[in-house]
Design an enzyme around this catalytic site. Structure first.
Site, mmCIF file in Angstrom:
data_model
loop_
_atom_site.group_PDB
_atom_site.id
_atom_site.type_symbol
_atom_site.label_atom_id
_atom_site.label_comp_id
_atom_site.label_asym_id
_atom_site.label_seq_id
_atom_site.Cartn_x
_atom_site.Cartn_y
_atom_site.Cartn_z
ATOM 1 N N LEU A 135 2.736 92.345 29.704
ATOM 2 C CA LEU A 135 3.477 92.694 28.486
ATOM 3 C C LEU A 135 2.489 93.161 27.414
ATOM 4 C CD1 LEU A 135 6.172 92.677 26.848
ATOM 5 C CD2 LEU A 135 5.622 90.322 26.188
ATOM 6 N N THR A 168 -3.146 87.407 32.554
ATOM 7 C CA THR A 168 -3.518 86.324 33.477
ATOM 8 C C THR A 168 -3.243 86.767 34.909
ATOM 9 O OG1 THR A 168 -2.947 84.665 31.830
ATOM 10 C CG2 THR A 168 -3.019 83.910 34.120
ATOM 11 N N GLU A 371 1.373 83.363 24.431
ATOM 12 C CA GLU A 371 2.796 82.979 24.417
ATOM 13 C C GLU A 371 3.330 82.783 23.007
ATOM 14 O OE1 GLU A 371 5.050 83.071 26.431
ATOM 15 O OE2 GLU A 371 4.125 83.141 28.403
ATOM 16 N N PHE A 391 8.762 89.825 9.942
ATOM 17 C CA PHE A 391 7.852 90.607 10.793
ATOM 18 C C PHE A 391 7.747 92.040 10.307
ATOM 19 C CE2 PHE A 391 9.568 87.354 13.775
ATOM 20 C CZ PHE A 391 8.383 86.676 13.955
#
Ligand code: TGC
Ligand code: FAD
Length: 391
Positions: A135, A168, A371, A391
């Site tokens: 992502l 990851t 995360e 945001f």
């Protein structure tokens, strides 16, 4: 004699089913036998042993909440307990099961076609195949909606271009879940694709100078005109909601996991101060030291009790989005404080690798960031509370 329940003052263990207790015990035994003995060496060498995945599969901790394709169909509470036990050894090992379960198996199981599920899930669940979730990009971290990776429709499928960073498992993955937006369209056109290692134009590289989460392989993915067949798009996604639903699962596991690291640091500090003589008495006989131990006990147990309630709510099918941000933020922050305090209580010895707390401390710096960084979770909670997005 009346039992002193200082370790579990809220009787969290008494809320676990027999199956959950058994899973936690098996996983704890596995971690102590298979992971703990070599953790210092693996960390020093930035080394992750790929052969662990089939062992994780045999243990039943990959996609464990899935009821088909070989998944054990456990509760979410059991998944949380597994994350807690893995992270007692090292956050990297918890990451290796979180990513495979929540970010690879979950999206295929939730949004994939039957053909995709049959093709990919069995080998991801038994650990023969390793997955990753792409992502984040170099310029799209906290705000993934500004991503630049694109897909273009062709007659037989799609062409993907772009790059992902900080992924990851990217260097060791067989299966890649890649999120991309449609070329020349806005970011609402987000779609997920299942790519395989041997797809032409897909390249990975490793970030080998991390100072944190060193056992976990992290890397970049470069997509240069990668052709992806039509039936490799995740069929049933519904925009950004689907992306975030994967993150919800992973964040839930992380919230349990970090308390594993914190518990480990607490126990190491307790053992140390009970045995270390300074000023002719044990360190544990000092009021300031007991206060520090009690603060560790308080934060870990409040965290575990809230994780338990959240797991129960999740297992009952309730919306736990707010709880997840509370826990991801708070448990990471409190666990970092505990690791830092434990390091201090061990004095100079706290700096040595054989006491483990420094490794947990630097790992928790990663877990605080990925995360959804700590402050991003504050902003999610602020937005939900006020109805105003900052945001
Ligand atoms: P926003 O407008 O808030 O939301 C867009 C749509 O998504 C829905 N939504 C959610 N749905 C389910 N669960 C959630 N948690 C959701 N949050 C939002 C929302 O309702 C909306 O739906 P609709 O129908 O109204 O369109 O989106 P935004 O662009 O303002 O972004 C919000 C923000 C900043 C919170 C989000 O971008 C975010 O969470 N950023 C953090 C990025 C992040 O966490 N990346 C993680 C990458 S993976 C990783 O780090 C793996 S680490 C390895 C390991 O786990 O071990
Ligand atoms: P930035 O977004 O640049 O944030 C930097 C700082 O600014 C943070 O403190 C943040 O809180 C703050 N900030 C940002 N926006 C605001 C704002 N609006 N208001 C106030 N403060 C703000 N991603 C994947 O997709 N898949 C993976 O498997 C994966 N694994 C990872 C493994 C590791 C070891 C690491 C370190 C990261 C991994 N990530 C992965 C990426 C991770 O999700 C991102 O690093 C994370 O989302 C933060 O993005 P960033 O690093 O670009 O930080």
């Amino acid at each position: 004699m009346k039992q002193n329940n200082w370790f579990d003052p809220f009787y969290v263990q008494s809320h676990l089913s027999e199956e959950e207790i058994k899973i936690q015990k098996n996983v704890s035994n596995f971690c102590n036998k298979e992971l703990r003995p070599s953790v210092i060496e693996m960390n020093k060498n930035h080394y992750f042993d790929k052969n662990l995945y089939p062992k994780f599969g045999a243990l039943g901790v990959l996609g464990q909440t899935i009821k088909s394709h070989g998944g054990s169909g456990t509760s979410n509470l059991a998944y949380g307990l597994v994350a807690y036990e893995f992270e007692k050894v090292d956050s990297s090992y918890r990451s290796s099961i979180s990513v495979q379960s929540s970010l690879v198996i979950h999206p295929i199981s939730e949004f994939g076609s039957n053909k995709q599920k049959d093709k990919y899930l069995p080998e991801l669940i038994n650990g023969k195949k390793i997955g990753c979730f792409g992502l984040t990009e170099s310029e799209a971290g906290s705000d993934p909606s500004s991503m630049k990776t694109t897909f273009k429709k062709t007659k037989d499928g799609y062409i993907l271009n772009g790059s992902k960073n900080w992924i990851t498992n990217a260097p060791i993955a067989d299966i890649f879940i890649i999120w991309a937006v449609e070329e020349n369209k806005d970011n609402k056109s987000i779609e997920g694709f299942i790519l395989e290692k041997n797809f032409n134009g897909l390249k990975t590289s490793i970030i080998n100078n991390k100072t944190s989460l060193k056992i976990s392989p992290t890397g970049q993915i470069v997509l240069n005109n990668v052709f992806v067949p039509k039936d490799s798009k995740l069929e049933n996604t519904n925009g950004w909601k689907s992306v975030f639903s994967c993150l919800n699962k992973a964040r839930f596991g992380i919230s349990w996991g970090v308390l594993g690291s914190a518990t480990e640091c607490w126990m190491i500090a307790k053992d140390y101060v009970e045995n270390r003589i300074m000023f002719k008495k044990t360190l544990a006989a000092n009021q300031l030291i007991q206060k520090k131990l009690s603060e560790m006990q308080i934060e870990i147990n409040l965290g575990l009790a809230s994780c338990l309630l959240t797991a129960k709510a999740l297992d009952e099918g309730k919306d736990i989005i707010n709880a997840i941000s509370v826990l991801k933020k708070n448990n990471c922050q409190k666990s970092l404080n505990i690791a830092r305090e434990a390091r201090d209580m061990l004095g100079a010895n706290g700096l040595l690798e054989e006491y483990h707390v420094m490794r947990h401390l630097v790992n928790l710096e990663t877990v605080k960031t990925y995360e959804g960084a700590e402050d991003i979770h504050s902003l999610i909670l602020g937005k939900n509370q006020t109805g105003i997005s900052s945001f």
